[in-house]
Design a protein around this motif. Structure first.
Motif: not given
Ligand code: DAH
Length: 361
Positions: A311-313, A231-237, A239-250
């Motif tokens: 952990g996750f990677a 769950g942490h892995l999924k939330g973290c990535l 959030d990252f992808l949505r921030a990086f591409f600037g699309i909150t609903t990506l």
């Protein structure tokens, strides 16, 4: 005060005011108070004065000596202050000048991507770790659960260097690292958990075409703590992808996959349109990075007890992320130093990426 002493006072004062630099000032000082200076000579001659007048003359001479010494010192201070003021005026620099309209340098799009990735993960509490480009076979493969016979090594064909000298010429070869994952190993060996790092850096593979270069860049991520879940892995990535591409609903999709160093492993896809290339639009999926829960064997290889820590990677290609974000069709211009391409895609060094400003801007 006797006349001759008054005259000496007047003459010395006049000479002092004529001395406009420290060299002239020093000549006056030596001429008055030096070994054979005018006042020193008078003091020496005091012995020749008649005994009844000696006391009075001695007192007058000493007063004059004090007065002149004070005046000479005051002149030195004044001259030094003048010299400093002149220097400050001559060396004055106007730091309020506006920047030149043509900015001499700008940020390569890959540097900009690196800044953006660092800003996003920095806000999530990650720090940046680095490792060497020339790696041992063990760090690049074996410690990551990729033994010598493993087929995963086929995808990681790279450039080989002679074995480590101290292990003899038959020692294991060193390689140009094929991914940033060996820095996971170095980080775990180098510091106790909890760990939260990203690892941006150069990587190498024997590959060359429109979307592959023998030298490219990856960014690894590693989180080790107690009670870390998928769950942490999924939330973290996400959030990252949505921030990086600037699309909150990506749209972000996690798809089961395989990597030797994670279990379970997941490929991460984002929504896009194959027809128009629009990220976040359409109904197609585009693979964007690899991830998973760190394999217990990898933790153990790095001296971390897998019963206590987990952990996750994840790992991603920085050129690929940059190409997708800016709609670049070809990877080769990244390294061709064509100024027209660079001007088109470069970022301003005066607009650093920050979450506050919005990294997608
Ligand atoms: N090292 C992988 C590669 O270069 C990418 C990767 C996948 C890194 C999954 C990871 C991971 O840390 O968990 O292909």
């Amino acid at each position: 005060m006797p006349e001759d002493l008054e005259e000496l006072r007047a003459a010395t004062t006049a000479l002092l005011s004529l001395a406009t630099d420290l060299q002239a000032w020093d000549a006056v000082r030596v001429g008055t108070l030096g070994k054979s200076g005018a006042l020193t000579t008078l003091l020496k001659e005091l012995g020749k004065t008649a005994p009844e007048a000696r006391r009075e003359r001695g007192a007058a001479l000493n007063r004059l000596k004090d007065d002149l010494a004070t005046a000479i010192e005051a002149r030195r201070v004044a001259l030094e202050a003048e010299a400093l003021a002149a220097r400050l005026a001559a060396e004055r620099m106007d730091v309020t000048l506006p920047p030149r309209p043509e900015i001499p340098g700008s940020l390569h799009p890959l540097s900009r991507t690196l800044e953006e990735i660092t800003a996003i993960f920095g806000a999530m509490g990650f720090s940046v770790a680095e490792g060497p480009d020339i790696e041992s076979d063990w760090h690049n493969f074996s410690a990551l659960n990729i033994p010598g016979h493993h087929p995963a090594r086929d995808d990681h064909d790279t450039f080989y260097l002679p074995g480590v000298p101290e292990q003899g010429s038959n020692g294991p070869p060193r390689v140009l690292r094929t991914h940033t994952s060996p820095v996971q190993v170095r980080t775990m060996l180098g510091q106790p958990p909890p760990i939260r790092v990203i690892v941006p850096g150069r990587t190498y593979r024997a590959d060359h075409d429109a979307t592959h270069s023998p030298m490219f860049h990856q960014c690894e991520g590693l989180v080790i703590d107690r009670d870390i879940t998928l769950g942490h892995l999924k939330g973290c990535l996400t959030d990252f992808l949505r921030a990086f591409f600037g699309i909150t609903t990506l749209p972000v999709r996690f798809r089961a996959s395989y990597f030797p160093f994670t279990e379970p492993s997941m490929e991460v896809d984002i929504g896009w349109s194959r027809r128009t290339g629009e990220i976040g639009g359409g109904t197609d999926w585009l693979e964007i990075l690899g991830s998973g829960m760190v394999h217990p064997k990898v933790l153990a290889n790095c001296g971390i007890d897998p019963r206590e820590w987990q952990g996750f990677a994840f790992g991603m290609g920085m050129e690929r992320l940059t190409m997708l974000k800016h709609g670049m069709p070809d990877l080769r211009p990244f390294y061709e130093s064509d100024l027209r391409w660079l001007r088109h895609y470069a970022a301003s060094p005066f607009a650093p990426a920050s979450l506050h400003e919005g990294v997608a801007g």
